[in-house]
Design a protein around this motif. Structure first.
Motif, PDB file in Angstrom:
ATOM      1  N   GLN A 278       0.851  -1.182   0.000  1.00  0.00           N
ATOM      2  CA  GLN A 278       0.000   0.000   0.000  1.00  0.00           C
ATOM      3  C   GLN A 278       0.890   1.237   0.000  1.00  0.00           C
ATOM      4  O   GLN A 278       2.067   1.174   0.365  1.00  0.00           O
ATOM      5  N   THR A 279       0.324   2.340  -0.425  1.00  0.00           N
ATOM      6  CA  THR A 279       1.071   3.599  -0.442  1.00  0.00           C
ATOM      7  C   THR A 279       0.702   4.427   0.773  1.00  0.00           C
ATOM      8  O   THR A 279      -0.470   4.689   1.033  1.00  0.00           O
TER       9      THR A 279
ATOM     10  N   ARG B  20       2.312   7.782   3.524  1.00  0.00           N
ATOM     11  CA  ARG B  20       3.202   8.944   3.564  1.00  0.00           C
ATOM     12  C   ARG B  20       4.104   8.838   4.788  1.00  0.00           C
ATOM     13  O   ARG B  20       3.634   8.641   5.912  1.00  0.00           O
TER      14      ARG B  20
ATOM     15  N   GLU C  38       5.380  10.144  -0.393  1.00  0.00           N
ATOM     16  CA  GLU C  38       4.646   8.907  -0.636  1.00  0.00           C
ATOM     17  C   GLU C  38       5.643   7.754  -0.778  1.00  0.00           C
ATOM     18  O   GLU C  38       6.671   7.882  -1.447  1.00  0.00           O
ATOM     19  N   THR C  39       5.318   6.639  -0.150  1.00  0.00           N
ATOM     20  CA  THR C  39       6.223   5.500  -0.192  1.00  0.00           C
ATOM     21  C   THR C  39       5.426   4.203  -0.229  1.00  0.00           C
ATOM     22  O   THR C  39       4.339   4.106   0.349  1.00  0.00           O
ATOM     23  N   ARG C  40       5.962   3.214  -0.932  1.00  0.00           N
ATOM     24  CA  ARG C  40       5.298   1.920  -1.024  1.00  0.00           C
ATOM     25  C   ARG C  40       5.708   1.067   0.166  1.00  0.00           C
ATOM     26  O   ARG C  40       6.897   0.790   0.376  1.00  0.00           O
TER      27      ARG C  40
ATOM     28  N   THR D  22       9.422  -0.395   4.424  1.00  0.00           N
ATOM     29  CA  THR D  22       9.458   0.686   3.442  1.00  0.00           C
ATOM     30  C   THR D  22      10.739   1.478   3.608  1.00  0.00           C
ATOM     31  O   THR D  22      11.456   1.335   4.611  1.00  0.00           O
TER      32      THR D  22
END
Length: 215
Positions: free
Chosen positions: A146-147, A149, A154-156, A178
């Motif tokens: 999921q993405t 913050r 923004e990070t996966r 992440t």
């Protein structure tokens, strides 16, 4: 038990500077030293989710490299901040089975080049490092992603299922991983908890989103 939990959080760091041997030769210096700023989950969020801040530990790795008849030393200091949570499982009773870590590693920039190999590491690669260096963790498979913050980026965030051996008992766990680049460091967030207590996922998400750097 505490040391085992910290090993889970720090095992992925062992190879982060392994490919940085060219640094001293780029600059011609006898030795080079780089230190990350600490990253840590916000204390109020840790308290709200039932996690207890366990402090920040510096991990310094020094490598000596030889080339063209010259020897250079490169010293890199990573910072590992951990939170732990006491959880209850029928097999183990109450144990510190929930762990969250914020790990910062210096980007190591020379002549405009970022030479820390973590720059290229995917979440899968970080988990591979974790399993290769921590003998109590095995059978890792990706579940979903999921993405979120973290540090205003923004990070996966990838979720994995795995098996963790705790006090000779095999416990199914989830791992969330992440990574982002923030200022002069790379920041890795890592959360581990028993699959049986899947409600912990929302707490790990809150901790990821609360990470502060520098702390």
């Amino acid at each position: 038990m505490r040391q085992t939990r910290r090993e889970v959080a720090t095992a992925a760091l062992g190879a982060l500077v392994a490919s940085s041997g060219c640094l001293g030769f780029v600059t011609g210096q006898e030795s080079l030293s780089f230190e990350a700023d600490p990253a840590v989950a916000q204390e109020s969020v840790a308290n709200d989710t039932g996690y207890e801040l366990d402090g920040t530990e510096a991990q310094t790795i020094t490598r000596e490299f030889s080339a063209a008849g010259q020897t250079r030393n490169v010293e890199v200091t990573n910072q590992i901040s951990t939170c732990e949570k006491t959880l209850s499982l029928s097999l183990l009773g109450e144990q510190k089975l929930g762990v969250f870590a914020a790990i910062s590693s210096p980007a190591v920039e020379i002549a405009g080049r970022t030479l820390n190999p973590i720059r290229e590491f995917s979440n899968e690669r970080l988990v591979q490092l974790l399993t290769s260096q921590y003998e109590g963790l095995s059978n890792v498979n990706e579940v979903n992603s999921q993405t979120l913050r973290m540090l205003d980026k923004e990070t996966r965030v990838t979720k994995y299922e795995a098996t963790s051996t705790v006090e000779n008992e095999e416990i199914p766990v989830f791992i969330h991983v992440t990574k982002v680049r923030h200022e002069d460091d790379f920041v890795v967030a890592l959360g581990v908890y028993p699959q049986q207590l899947s409600g912990e996922e929302s707490n790990i998400v809150s901790l990821i989103e609360s990470v502060q750097h520098p702390a």
